[in-house]
Motif scaffolding. Structure first.
Motif, short mmCIF file in Angstrom:
data_model
loop_
_atom_site.label_atom_id
_atom_site.label_comp_id
_atom_site.label_asym_id
_atom_site.label_seq_id
_atom_site.Cartn_x
_atom_site.Cartn_y
_atom_site.Cartn_z
N GLU A 33 30.15 31.23 46.43
CA GLU A 33 30.43 32.65 46.69
C GLU A 33 29.27 33.55 46.29
N HIS A 34 28.46 33.11 45.29
CA HIS A 34 27.31 33.94 44.88
C HIS A 34 26.35 34.13 46.05
N ALA A 35 25.98 33.02 46.69
CA ALA A 35 25.05 33.10 47.83
C ALA A 35 25.70 33.83 49.00
N GLU A 36 26.99 33.59 49.19
CA GLU A 36 27.71 34.25 50.28
C GLU A 36 27.71 35.76 50.09
N ILE A 37 28.00 36.20 48.87
CA ILE A 37 28.03 37.64 48.59
C ILE A 37 26.65 38.25 48.74
N VAL A 142 32.21 43.58 57.67
CA VAL A 142 31.38 42.89 56.67
C VAL A 142 31.84 43.26 55.25
N GLN A 143 32.23 44.52 55.05
CA GLN A 143 32.74 44.93 53.75
C GLN A 143 33.99 44.14 53.38
N ALA A 144 34.83 43.89 54.37
CA ALA A 144 36.04 43.09 54.13
C ALA A 144 35.67 41.68 53.71
N THR A 150 34.14 38.30 47.01
CA THR A 150 34.13 38.76 45.62
C THR A 150 35.42 38.37 44.91
N ALA A 151 36.53 38.50 45.61
CA ALA A 151 37.82 38.12 45.02
C ALA A 151 37.86 36.62 44.73
N ALA A 156 37.46 32.21 40.79
CA ALA A 156 36.83 30.96 40.36
C ALA A 156 36.18 31.12 38.99
N THR A 157 35.45 32.21 38.79
CA THR A 157 34.80 32.42 37.49
C THR A 157 35.84 32.64 36.39
#
Length: 247
Positions: A33-37, A142-144, A150-151, A156-157
């Motif tokens: 998700e880090h790279a995706e975000i 894209v914001q969605a 992010t959610a 996960a974190t």
């Protein structure tokens, strides 16, 4: 250095917990998700820049349209006044009538040219409005995706942080039962040896460097007292003897 065999065994428990904590830290840092975000955020910034440019263009063409329509209206009003003068019969001079007629013809051509300008500006404005609508929709989409990623990242974190906190407490308890000098040596070696400061001797093989002890090293281990804290001759990590050491 000497330490009770049980204390040396507990050092392996500390090592196992440290390895698990390192794995959790790596997993947290490497969540997809880090790279995706990051990628989505870059796309979003570019789209917002384009949206600002398109909105500015639409605003500029709107003002341009108002100005062009005002120009048309001014010419139309003047032509109307001229036509009214002709129709009223107040102009009796043939020369003045001819001049007035030429002006009306000229104004008609001018009005036509200006109306073409209005149409061209309206087309550009309509195109800009369509672009604004398109980009607004894309920004929202894209914001969605950013919000969703992010959610997922936060969920996960959150799970990883919860497990990390639990293991950290367990590590503190286990490490607290290990003699301070032995733990200090272990921590020093762990920092030097890529996170592994103590390794089990399993079937005459150091599980730290994965190398098998030669016969001389095996004899030295056999001769050492159970309280002696051994070190691997190859990787220099603390070498902990267990029932499976193969001695």
């Amino acid at each position: 250095m000497n330490a009770a065999p049980a204390d040396q065994i507990r050092l392996l428990d500390v090592q196992a917990l440290d390895q698990r904590l390192s794995q959790l830290a790596h997993k947290r840092k490497s969540l997809p998700e880090h790279a995706e975000i990051e990628s989505l955020t870059t796309d979003l910034a570019q789209l917002r820049d384009l949206l600002v440019a398109s909105t500015t263009e639409e605003s500029d063409t709107a003002r341009e349209q108002v100005k062009a329509e005002q120009d048309v209206d001014q010419v139309r009003q003047r032509a109307t006044r001229d036509q009214q003068r002709m129709d009223s019969g107040s102009v009796t001079s043939s020369k003045d009538l001819e001049s007035l007629q030429r002006e009306i013809v000229s104004l008609a051509k001018r009005q036509g040219d200006l109306e073409d300008v209005v149409l061209e500006v309206m087309e550009r404005r309509e195109s800009a409005q369509e672009r604004v609508t398109e980009l607004t929709d894309r920004v929202s989409a894209v914001q969605a995706k950013v919000d969703d990623a992010t959610a997922r990242r936060d969920a996960a974190t959150g799970e990883l942080d919860e497990e990390t906190a639990m293991l950290t407490k367990e590590r503190d308890v286990v490490a607290g039962s290990v003699p301070a000098d032995l733990l200090k040596l272990y921590d020093k070696l762990r920092a030097q040896q890529g996170g592994v400061g103590a390794a089990r001797l399993y079937q005459r093989r150091c599980e730290g460097c994965r190398l098998e002890l030669n016969i001389t090293e095996v004899n030295d281990v056999k001769a050492a007292s159970r309280d002696t804290v051994l070190r691997c001759e190859n990787c220099h990590r603390i070498l902990v003897r267990t029932a499976d050491s193969g001695l």
